[in-house]
Enzyme design. Sequence first.
Site, PDB file in Angstrom:
ATOM      1  N   ARG A 105      64.638  72.491  29.636  1.00  0.00           N
ATOM      2  CA  ARG A 105      64.112  71.375  28.856  1.00  0.00           C
ATOM      3  C   ARG A 105      62.935  70.646  29.498  1.00  0.00           C
ATOM      4  O   ARG A 105      62.354  69.752  28.893  1.00  0.00           O
ATOM      5  CB  ARG A 105      65.234  70.377  28.556  1.00  0.00           C
ATOM      6  CG  ARG A 105      66.198  70.874  27.499  1.00  0.00           C
ATOM      7  CD  ARG A 105      67.316  69.884  27.296  1.00  0.00           C
ATOM      8  NE  ARG A 105      68.455  70.141  28.146  1.00  0.00           N
ATOM      9  CZ  ARG A 105      69.450  69.286  28.340  1.00  0.00           C
ATOM     10  NH1 ARG A 105      69.413  68.094  27.767  1.00  0.00           N
ATOM     11  NH2 ARG A 105      70.471  69.605  29.115  1.00  0.00           N
ATOM     12  N   GLU A 280      70.222  85.550  31.174  1.00  0.00           N
ATOM     13  CA  GLU A 280      70.680  85.676  29.791  1.00  0.00           C
ATOM     14  C   GLU A 280      70.769  87.144  29.387  1.00  0.00           C
ATOM     15  O   GLU A 280      71.658  87.537  28.625  1.00  0.00           O
ATOM     16  CB  GLU A 280      69.726  84.943  28.846  1.00  0.00           C
ATOM     17  CG  GLU A 280      69.658  83.443  29.049  1.00  0.00           C
ATOM     18  CD  GLU A 280      68.627  82.817  28.122  1.00  0.00           C
ATOM     19  OE1 GLU A 280      68.961  82.608  26.936  1.00  0.00           O
ATOM     20  OE2 GLU A 280      67.497  82.551  28.576  1.00  0.00           O
TER      21      GLU A 280
END
Length: 408
Positions: A105, A280
């Site tokens: 973020r 991921e």
Amino acid sequence: MWNRSSSSFLRSVTAPELPAKPPGCPVGSGGGALSARIARDDLAAEAADFITLYHREELPHQDPAPRIAAVREEIAATGTYRHTTAELTHGARVAWRNSNRCIGRLYWRSLKVRDHRHLDDAESIAREAAIHLRQATNGGRIRPLITVFAPDTPHRPGPRIWNEQLIRYAGYRTPSGSVLGDPRNTGLTELALDLGWAGGPGTPFDVLPLIISDGDGKPRLFELPPESVLEVAIEPPDGPDYRDLALRWHAVPAIANMCLDIGGVSYAAAPFNGWYMGTEIGARNLADVDRYDLLPRIAERLGLNTADDRSLWRDRALVELNRAVLHSFDRAGVTVADHHTESRRFLAHIDRERAHGREVTADWAWIVPPISGAATPVFHRTYDATEHRPAYVHHPDAEARARGEWAG
């Protein structure tokens, strides 16, 4: 049956009749005039909260009261209201800032917003989704990007993209009970085949078509053009060769089935992406036992003793697979983050937000990387997991559609 048909991108198939108002992001409430009034009051309150936030952060010297009054009038007249482009942009960025499960973020202000709220038909959305992927790919220098389509209204739900991500790999069930491809997507693969998809060439990495519905709820099928799908071949930097596995993964992780909620307005079709963190792919998508489950095959090529857990063969294979992901993306010139760097950047994000008087909320289980967690600085902290709006929201019906289960 897995031979690819001619790749006509705008080829579509209509499914049997589905309900006109699929559940999920709110599209108004039933129950007569009283329920409608309550819904409008709630929407007006959420709208006022967002507009106050927007003015405080972007227009601190401008009184939000006139804009709030205009929005209240619009809601009273129509049951909803329309964000300005500037409000939409800030709302989408703040939704990323509020994403408790995202470690990346720090870059929330870099999100580029494509405002396509005038589009609500499946064919246009499919076309713009392909353009989104090309712009986000950016020759390998991945750009954070969101494309926002028509919102839900009290009179008609907005469109839906059924796929979990714009790019996902098919999972074909075989007669033996095994799965060729990604087991996560077996349901959506079967739905696509039922809708008329001819299937791909039969590899473990066949790109699924998009399944998109208009406000009428009827799903249609669209194959992505090859030039919109950049993939990276996964090969080890050194050591035993496993190119025979023909591993690859797509470059852009574009989430497609989450609802963007800004000030009470729901944008159910708003695909967005950042870039991948290597874990991921290497520690989840390719490694999880209910996904590609590659660790035993990697360990075999490394000559590890898989009969004894105390040999830590899974751990060693996991590290090597993650090294291969980072090496392969770097070699291909495609943006990818590593979990150590992103962990440090997340703490920088916390410090930066505090300097602006904002506390960062987070879900510890998602922020801590799935490999070497205790070796990263985000592990040794606790986080407030309170959820704030604007937000990207998971809805059960959207998750069911992504599994090919939803039937109205």
